[in-house]
Design a protein around this motif. Sequence first.
Motif, PDB file in Angstrom:
ATOM      1  N   VAL A 195       7.919   0.852   8.048  1.00  0.00           N
ATOM      2  CA  VAL A 195       7.346  -0.218   7.235  1.00  0.00           C
ATOM      3  C   VAL A 195       8.371  -0.727   6.218  1.00  0.00           C
ATOM      4  N   VAL A 196       9.049   0.188   5.534  1.00  0.00           N
ATOM      5  CA  VAL A 196      10.052  -0.224   4.540  1.00  0.00           C
ATOM      6  C   VAL A 196      11.184  -0.976   5.214  1.00  0.00           C
ATOM      7  N   ARG A 197      11.685  -0.453   6.329  1.00  0.00           N
ATOM      8  CA  ARG A 197      12.802  -1.109   7.027  1.00  0.00           C
ATOM      9  C   ARG A 197      12.416  -2.536   7.449  1.00  0.00           C
ATOM     10  N   GLU A 198      11.202  -2.706   7.940  1.00  0.00           N
ATOM     11  CA  GLU A 198      10.759  -4.050   8.329  1.00  0.00           C
ATOM     12  C   GLU A 198      10.611  -4.957   7.120  1.00  0.00           C
ATOM     13  N   MET A 199      10.135  -4.416   6.012  1.00  0.00           N
ATOM     14  CA  MET A 199      10.013  -5.220   4.799  1.00  0.00           C
ATOM     15  C   MET A 199      11.376  -5.641   4.264  1.00  0.00           C
ATOM     16  N   LEU A 200      12.386  -4.775   4.439  1.00  0.00           N
ATOM     17  CA  LEU A 200      13.733  -5.105   3.971  1.00  0.00           C
ATOM     18  C   LEU A 200      14.356  -6.219   4.788  1.00  0.00           C
ATOM     19  N   GLY A 201      14.178  -6.209   6.112  1.00  0.00           N
ATOM     20  CA  GLY A 201      14.800  -7.206   6.977  1.00  0.00           C
ATOM     21  C   GLY A 201      16.189  -6.770   7.403  1.00  0.00           C
ATOM     22  N   ALA A 202      16.857  -7.620   8.140  1.00  0.00           N
ATOM     23  CA  ALA A 202      18.195  -7.328   8.659  1.00  0.00           C
ATOM     24  C   ALA A 202      19.149  -6.985   7.516  1.00  0.00           C
ATOM     25  N   GLY A 259       0.792  -1.222   0.000  1.00  0.00           N
ATOM     26  CA  GLY A 259       0.000   0.000   0.000  1.00  0.00           C
ATOM     27  C   GLY A 259       0.824   1.271   0.000  1.00  0.00           C
ATOM     28  N   LEU A 260       2.147   1.137  -0.160  1.00  0.00           N
ATOM     29  CA  LEU A 260       2.995   2.321  -0.249  1.00  0.00           C
ATOM     30  C   LEU A 260       2.855   2.929  -1.641  1.00  0.00           C
ATOM     31  N   ASN A 261       2.948   4.248  -1.712  1.00  0.00           N
ATOM     32  CA  ASN A 261       2.763   4.972  -2.960  1.00  0.00           C
ATOM     33  C   ASN A 261       4.112   5.480  -3.474  1.00  0.00           C
ATOM     34  N   PHE A 262       4.435   5.157  -4.713  1.00  0.00           N
ATOM     35  CA  PHE A 262       5.639   5.695  -5.341  1.00  0.00           C
ATOM     36  C   PHE A 262       5.319   7.117  -5.809  1.00  0.00           C
ATOM     37  N   VAL A 263       6.083   8.100  -5.304  1.00  0.00           N
ATOM     38  CA  VAL A 263       5.867   9.492  -5.701  1.00  0.00           C
ATOM     39  C   VAL A 263       7.037  10.046  -6.520  1.00  0.00           C
ATOM     40  N   ALA A 264       8.109   9.265  -6.647  1.00  0.00           N
ATOM     41  CA  ALA A 264       9.244   9.627  -7.504  1.00  0.00           C
ATOM     42  C   ALA A 264      10.050   8.365  -7.786  1.00  0.00           C
ATOM     43  N   MET A 265      10.605   8.283  -8.991  1.00  0.00           N
ATOM     44  CA  MET A 265      11.426   7.129  -9.345  1.00  0.00           C
ATOM     45  C   MET A 265      12.287   7.464 -10.555  1.00  0.00           C
TER      46      MET A 265
END
Length: 153
Positions: free
Chosen positions: A83-90, A29-35
Motif C-alpha cells: 500500500v505504501v509503495r503504491e501511494m509513493l509511486g514510481a 487507514g495506516l497506523n503510525f506506531v513509531a515516529m
Amino acid sequence: MQRTLILLKPDCVQRRLMGQIITRFEDKGLNFVAMKLMQITPELAKQHYAEHVAKPWYPTLEGFVTAGPIVAAVLEGLEAIRVVREMLGATNGLQAAAGTIRGDFSSSRQMNLVHGSDGEEAAAREIALYFKPEEIVASTPTIATWLRAADEA
C-alpha cells in the motif's frame, strides 16, 4: 497486520511537506506506531543503503540523505508495504502517476521525498536500524472498526 518503515527525506522536511504526506497515510487507514525526527549519519546511511555503497552514485545519495533532518516512522496496516509503495509511486517523480505522493510533489529520481521499505525482509531490517523495540507503540485507533471489516484483520 504488516509493518513498514518510511523515511520522510530531507527534501520532504525542507519543503514542509511532512504534514501533507503523513495525512495521506493516515487518510488511507495506516497506523503510525513509531515516529521520530532525526539526522541520518554517514554510518547509518551506509547500513541502510548497504547494497548500493559500491555504486558510483552512492556518494551523492549519502550526501543527500545526510544533508538535513528526516522523519523516520513505522506504519502498520493490512498489506502496509504494498500500500505504501503504491501511494509513493514510481521512484522517479517525473515518471510517477498523478495522485501518488511522488507524482504530485516530486520531479526528481533522487529527491523523491519518501523512502518506503520494498519487502518484508527489508522492512524488518530497516525498522531495526531506526527504532528500538521499546520505541514502537502497538495501539489500535478507535476508528479502526470503521476502516475495514472485522474479518479483514
